[in-house]
Write an enzyme that holds these catalytic residues in place. Structure first.
Site, PDB file in Angstrom:
ATOM      1  N   HIS A 125      -8.071  -2.211   0.285  1.00 28.67           N
ATOM      2  CA  HIS A 125      -7.822  -0.778   0.485  1.00 28.67           C
ATOM      3  C   HIS A 125      -9.174  -0.072   0.561  1.00 28.67           C
ATOM      4  O   HIS A 125     -10.047  -0.299  -0.295  1.00 28.67           O
ATOM      5  CB  HIS A 125      -7.063  -0.183  -0.696  1.00 28.67           C
ATOM      6  CG  HIS A 125      -5.658  -0.649  -0.871  1.00 28.67           C
ATOM      7  ND1 HIS A 125      -4.563   0.091  -0.466  1.00 28.67           N
ATOM      8  CD2 HIS A 125      -5.155  -1.780  -1.419  1.00 28.67           C
ATOM      9  CE1 HIS A 125      -3.452  -0.570  -0.778  1.00 28.67           C
ATOM     10  NE2 HIS A 125      -3.784  -1.697  -1.353  1.00 28.67           N
ATOM     11  N   ASN A 168      -5.569  -5.031  -4.788  1.00 29.10           N
ATOM     12  CA  ASN A 168      -4.545  -5.183  -5.815  1.00 29.10           C
ATOM     13  C   ASN A 168      -4.134  -6.653  -5.833  1.00 29.10           C
ATOM     14  O   ASN A 168      -3.955  -7.260  -4.777  1.00 29.10           O
ATOM     15  CB  ASN A 168      -3.335  -4.305  -5.511  1.00 29.10           C
ATOM     16  CG  ASN A 168      -3.646  -2.836  -5.666  1.00 29.10           C
ATOM     17  OD1 ASN A 168      -4.399  -2.457  -6.552  1.00 29.10           O
ATOM     18  ND2 ASN A 168      -3.076  -2.002  -4.800  1.00 29.10           N
ATOM     19  N   VAL A 199       2.395  -6.352  -0.787  1.00 36.78           N
ATOM     20  CA  VAL A 199       2.385  -7.152   0.441  1.00 36.78           C
ATOM     21  C   VAL A 199       1.578  -8.427   0.172  1.00 36.78           C
ATOM     22  O   VAL A 199       0.373  -8.350  -0.113  1.00 36.78           O
ATOM     23  CB  VAL A 199       1.775  -6.363   1.622  1.00 36.78           C
ATOM     24  CG1 VAL A 199       1.740  -7.234   2.880  1.00 36.78           C
ATOM     25  CG2 VAL A 199       2.576  -5.093   1.884  1.00 36.78           C
ATOM     26  N   GLN A 250       0.636  -5.073  -6.395  1.00 36.68           N
ATOM     27  CA  GLN A 250       0.505  -5.626  -5.042  1.00 36.68           C
ATOM     28  C   GLN A 250       1.908  -5.795  -4.469  1.00 36.68           C
ATOM     29  O   GLN A 250       2.785  -6.400  -5.106  1.00 36.68           O
ATOM     30  CB  GLN A 250      -0.211  -6.986  -5.061  1.00 36.68           C
ATOM     31  CG  GLN A 250      -0.384  -7.543  -3.641  1.00 36.68           C
ATOM     32  CD  GLN A 250      -1.068  -8.912  -3.601  1.00 36.68           C
ATOM     33  OE1 GLN A 250      -1.432  -9.469  -4.635  1.00 36.68           O
ATOM     34  NE2 GLN A 250      -1.227  -9.429  -2.402  1.00 36.68           N
ATOM     35  N   HIS A 301      -5.442  -7.809   1.211  1.00 37.86           N
ATOM     36  CA  HIS A 301      -5.922  -6.661   1.991  1.00 37.86           C
ATOM     37  C   HIS A 301      -6.807  -5.814   1.096  1.00 37.86           C
ATOM     38  O   HIS A 301      -6.522  -5.620  -0.083  1.00 37.86           O
ATOM     39  CB  HIS A 301      -4.762  -5.819   2.546  1.00 37.86           C
ATOM     40  CG  HIS A 301      -3.695  -5.532   1.542  1.00 37.86           C
ATOM     41  ND1 HIS A 301      -2.744  -6.465   1.173  1.00 37.86           N
ATOM     42  CD2 HIS A 301      -3.425  -4.424   0.806  1.00 37.86           C
ATOM     43  CE1 HIS A 301      -1.944  -5.948   0.276  1.00 37.86           C
ATOM     44  NE2 HIS A 301      -2.343  -4.716   0.014  1.00 37.86           N
TER      45      HIS A 301
HETATM   46  P1  5GP Z   1      -0.482  -3.228  -2.020  1.00 38.92           P
HETATM   47  O1  5GP Z   1       0.485  -2.415  -2.858  1.00 38.92           O
HETATM   48  O2  5GP Z   1       0.131  -4.570  -1.660  1.00 38.92           O
HETATM   49  O3  5GP Z   1      -1.853  -3.344  -2.588  1.00 38.92           O
HETATM   50  O4  5GP Z   1      -0.674  -2.421  -0.679  1.00 38.92           O
HETATM   51  C1  5GP Z   1       0.193  -2.509   0.395  1.00 38.92           C
HETATM   52  C2  5GP Z   1      -0.035  -1.277   1.236  1.00 38.92           C
HETATM   53  O5  5GP Z   1       0.556  -1.495   2.493  1.00 38.92           O
HETATM   54  C3  5GP Z   1       0.610  -0.017   0.644  1.00 38.92           C
HETATM   55  O6  5GP Z   1      -0.387   0.945   0.413  1.00 38.92           O
HETATM   56  C4  5GP Z   1       1.626   0.395   1.708  1.00 38.92           C
HETATM   57  O7  5GP Z   1       1.721   1.786   1.858  1.00 38.92           O
HETATM   58  C5  5GP Z   1       1.090  -0.285   2.961  1.00 38.92           C
HETATM   59  N1  5GP Z   1       2.113  -0.641   3.929  1.00 38.92           N
HETATM   60  C6  5GP Z   1       3.295  -1.280   3.659  1.00 38.92           C
HETATM   61  N2  5GP Z   1       3.978  -1.476   4.809  1.00 38.92           N
HETATM   62  C7  5GP Z   1       3.209  -0.956   5.809  1.00 38.92           C
HETATM   63  C8  5GP Z   1       3.408  -0.851   7.224  1.00 38.92           C
HETATM   64  O8  5GP Z   1       4.393  -1.290   7.795  1.00 38.92           O
HETATM   65  N3  5GP Z   1       2.415  -0.235   7.927  1.00 38.92           N
HETATM   66  C9  5GP Z   1       1.291   0.251   7.332  1.00 38.92           C
HETATM   67  N4  5GP Z   1       0.391   0.832   8.122  1.00 38.92           N
HETATM   68  N5  5GP Z   1       1.084   0.179   5.999  1.00 38.92           N
HETATM   69  C10 5GP Z   1       2.033  -0.422   5.252  1.00 38.92           C
END
Ligand code: 5GP
Length: 114
Positions: free
Chosen positions: A102, A87, A96, A94, A100
């Site tokens: 997925h 993302n 974080v 996105q 990363h």
């Molecule tokens: P994004 O939305 O940025 O593509 O994905 C971030 C992902 O990080 C989300 O799927 C969310 O559930 C996961 N995530 C956020 N905080 C944490 C955490 O503290 N530990 C783990 N294991 N996953 C996290």
């Protein structure tokens, strides 16, 4: 020193996570809010904020993330297929700001994604 990202803190064991892979370039751990039976995040140690911030020199890191995702998919028994997703930015949700990959699998996934 810039503040560490959430995923750097996981790599440094400051925040617990279900780590399933670790090497010189990346870590992988189970997503805290899984969207499929297997939902793993493959994260480079280098805190690149997003796909938009990648430079040519990061190419080998990104290639490595996909190879690790493939290896984990095999270990997880995802023989019917799986999806890998970066993302990037707010339209893609996105959340974080540390790039990363997925890895999602273990059920039939819809397309197009919501
Ligand atoms: P994004 O939305 O940025 O593509 O994905 C971030 C992902 O990080 C989300 O799927 C969310 O559930 C996961 N995530 C956020 N905080 C944490 C955490 O503290 N530990 C783990 N294991 N996953 C996290």
């Amino acid at each position: 020193m810039p503040e560490k990202t959430l995923f750097e803190r996981i790599a440094d064991r400051e925040i617990p996570a279900d780590l399933i892979w670790e090497d010189d370039l990346c870590i992988a751990f189970r997503d805290i809010n899984p969207q499929a039976p297997t939902h793993v995040l493959v994260v480079p140690r280098k805190p690149i904020p997003s796909l938009d911030d990648l430079s040519e020199e990061d190419g080998p890191i990104v290639g490595h993330l996909f190879l690790v995702a493939k290896t984990i998919a095999k270990k997880e028994g995802l023989s019917n297929g799986y999806r890998t997703v970066f993302n990037c930015g707010s339209d893609a949700l996105q959340t974080v700001p540390h790039i990363h990959l997925h890895l999602l699998g273990g059920r039939k996934l819809g397309w197009p994604p919501g």
